[in-house]
Design an enzyme around this catalytic site. Structure first.
Site, PDB file in Angstrom:
ATOM      1  N   SER A   1      48.500  54.507  40.483  1.00 31.75           N
ATOM      2  CA  SER A   1      48.164  53.528  41.529  1.00 31.75           C
ATOM      3  C   SER A   1      47.070  54.025  42.472  1.00 31.75           C
ATOM      4  CB  SER A   1      49.415  53.135  42.315  1.00 31.75           C
ATOM      5  OG  SER A   1      50.061  54.298  42.777  1.00 31.75           O
TER       6      SER A   1
ATOM      7  N   ASP B   1      54.688  54.047  53.502  1.00 28.86           N
ATOM      8  CA  ASP B   1      53.786  54.507  52.439  1.00 28.86           C
ATOM      9  C   ASP B   1      52.701  55.422  53.021  1.00 28.86           C
ATOM     10  OD1 ASP B   1      51.991  54.893  50.393  1.00 28.86           O
ATOM     11  OD2 ASP B   1      51.853  52.780  49.804  1.00 28.86           O
TER      12      ASP B   1
ATOM     13  N   HIS C   1      49.467  55.894  49.334  1.00 24.12           N
ATOM     14  CA  HIS C   1      48.300  55.049  49.058  1.00 24.12           C
ATOM     15  C   HIS C   1      47.447  54.906  50.315  1.00 24.12           C
ATOM     16  CE1 HIS C   1      51.410  53.825  46.101  1.00 24.12           C
ATOM     17  NE2 HIS C   1      50.394  54.029  45.301  1.00 24.12           N
TER      18      HIS C   1
END
Ligand SMILES: *[C@@H]1O[C@H](CO)[C@@H](O)[C@H](O)[C@H]1NC(C)=O
Ligand SMILES: *[C@@H]1O[C@H](CO)[C@@H](O)[C@H](O)[C@H]1NC(C)=O
Length: 365
Positions: free
Chosen positions: A121, A342, A345
Site C-alpha cells: 500500500s 494510521d 501511510h
C-alpha cells in the site's frame, strides 16, 4: 532577480556539469546502479536525498477534491484533518534545486509508455500521488481509471501513458500448500506481470514485520525447507535476493528503468524522535534539521546490501531519511472509515508527492 529566474539559473548550473560529464563519457544519459549513482552524485555535487524541509506553499500541487484517484484512507482533508501546515513544505536538497514537476512534460517525454509501481500500500500511496500530480497539469485530458485487487491503472489516453499499480505485499509468492498458506522466499511468479514495462518502481517491507492476525501466511518455505517462522530481516533479505535475481534475469536496461522505492518509515513510537508520549497523531510540523534521532530503520541496510549485489542498474529512491522527518504527514485518525491511528501511510496531497518529484528528477538526470 525573480524567483523563477533564480531557479532557472541554479538549475542551469546544476545540470550543466552533468551534461559535460556525460558528453565526456561519450554516451547518452545512462541509467545507473547504486554504486555508479554514488559516483555521479559526486560529479554533480548533489545527493537529492540529503537536505531539509523548508516552508514553501507553492509546492502544493493539487487539491484532494479535484483528484479522482485518491482512496479514502489517504484523503485526510476530506476526512476531517483540521490543519493544513503539513501541505506547505518543500524538500530542499543541500546542494541543488529539485526541478519543478511538469506533468505535461512528463506525459510528452513518456508518450506511449508503461510505468508500473509494484508493491504494497505504500506503492498504492505513491501511484495515486503520481496520477494526481499528472492529472492536475492536464485536468481535461481523457483518462481511464481501473481500480482492482491486483492490477490497477490510470491511463492518460491522449498520450498513451499508463500508470499501473501491481499490488503484492512481499514481491515473492504466497502459495497454498497442504500445510496452509506458504510464503515462498525463492519463488517470484508474480514477476510475469512486470515484464515489458518502461519504468518499474518496486517496494516491499512493511508486511515482512506483520505477525498474528495480520500475517497472511502459516509457513515460510525456502527450497525444500519449511519454517514456522524466521527472523524477519533475514526473511526480507532472502526475499529481496530473489527479487534481485528476477531483475537480473528479466530486465533489459536499454528498455526499462528500474527503481527501488526505499523504506517508508512509520511514526508510532515517539521515543524515536525524543517525545516518548507521542505518535504521529496531532503532529503538526516536521522535525527540523536533517537528522532523525533514532537513525534509519534496519531494513534500509538490507535494501542497500541487496542493491549493491544486483548486476542490472537499479536506482534507489532513498526516501527514508527525508520521510522520517515527516512525523506530521500521516493520516493518523483522518483515514476514511479505517479505525485506529494510521502512522504508516501518508496523506494525499502530501509526502508521496515529494517522492514523485524525486523520481521525476532522477528520470531527468
Ligand atoms: C540518512 O541518515 C544516516 C544517519 O542517520 C546517514 O548515515 C545517511 O547518510 C543518511 N542518508 C542520506 C541519503 O542522507
Ligand atoms: C555498478 O556500476 C559501476 C560503474 O559503472 C560498476 O563499476 C559496477 O561494477 C556496477 N556494479 C555492479 C554490481 O555491477
Amino acid at each position: 532577480m525573480g524567483f523563477c529566474l533564480k531557479v532557472l539559473f541554479s538549475l542551469f548550473f546544476q545540470v550543466l556539469p552533468l551534461f559535460f560529464h556525460q558528453a565526456k563519457a561519450g554516451h547518452l544519459p545512462k541509467f545507473h546502479n547504486v554504486s555508479s549513482l554514488e559516483g555521479k552524485k559526486q560529479v554533480s555535487g548533489c545527493n537529492l536525498f540529503q537536505g531539509k524541509w523548508v516552508i514553501d506553499s507553492s509546492n502544493h500541487l493539487y487539491d484532494s477534491s479535484s483528484c479522482p484517484f485518491i482512496d479514502a484512507e489517504f484523503d485526510c482533508q476530506k476526512y476531517g484533518r483540521p490543519d493544513t501546515q503539513y501541505l506547505k513544505y518543500a524538500w530542499k536538497p543541500d546542494s541543488c534545486v529539485l526541478p519543478r514537476f511538469n506533468g505535461l512534460g512528463f506525459l510528452n517525454r513518456w508518450r506511449g509508455k508503461k510505468i508500473m509501481f509494484v508493491g504494497d500500500s505504500l506503492s498504492l500511496n505513491m501511484w495515486e500521488s503520481l496520477s494526481c500530480m499528472i492529472h492536475a497539469s492536464v485536468p481535461n485530458a481523457k483518462t481511464t481509471f481501473v481500480r482492482k485487487e491486483t492490477v490497477s491503472s490510470v491511463i492518460f489516453q491522449d498520450y498513451g501513458v499508463s500508470i499501473i499499480l501491481y499490488h503484492t505485499t512481499y514481491l515473492v509468492d504466497i502459495v497454498r500448500e497442504n500445510v496452509g498458506a506458504v510464503l515462498r522466499l525463492d519463488s517470484i511468479n508474480g514477476g510475469n506481470a512486470w515484464k515489458n514495462m518502461d519504468i518499474l518502481i518496486f517496494n516491499s517491507w512493511h508486511w515482512w514485520t506483520h505477525t498474528g492476525r495480520s500475517q497472511p501466511w502459516d509457513y515460510i518455505r525456502e527450497g525444500s525447507k519449511l519454517y514456522k517462522d524466521m527472523d524477519r530481516l533475514t526473511a526480507f533479505y532472502k526475499g529481496m535476493t530473489t527479487w534481485a535475481r528476477w531483475v537480473d534475469q528479466n530486465v533489459d536496461p536499454t528498455k526499462t528503468k528500474v527503481f527501488f522505492q526505499g523504506i517508508s518509515p512509520t511514526h508510532y513510537k515517539g521515543k524515536e524522535w525524543n517525545q516518548p508520549k507521542r505518535s504521529c497523531s496531532g503532529e503538526l510540523e516536521p522535525l527540523s534539521g536533517s537528522l532523525y534521532p533514532a537513525g534509519p530503520p534496519p531494513a534500509t541496510t538490507i535494501v542497500k546490501n541487496v542493491l549493491s549485489k544486483i548486476k542490472k542498474p537499479v536506482y534507489l529512491l532513498d526516501i527514508t531519511n527525508l520521510s522520517q522527518l515527516r512525523k506530521d504527514a500521516h493520516p493518523s485518525t483522518y483515514s476514511g472509515d479505517h479505525s485506529g491511528n494510521d502512522c504508516s501511510h501518508w496523506c494525499l496531497p502530501g509526502l508521496p508527492d515529494t517522492w514523485n518529484q524525486l523520481l521525476y528528477a532522477a528520470l531527468l538526470m
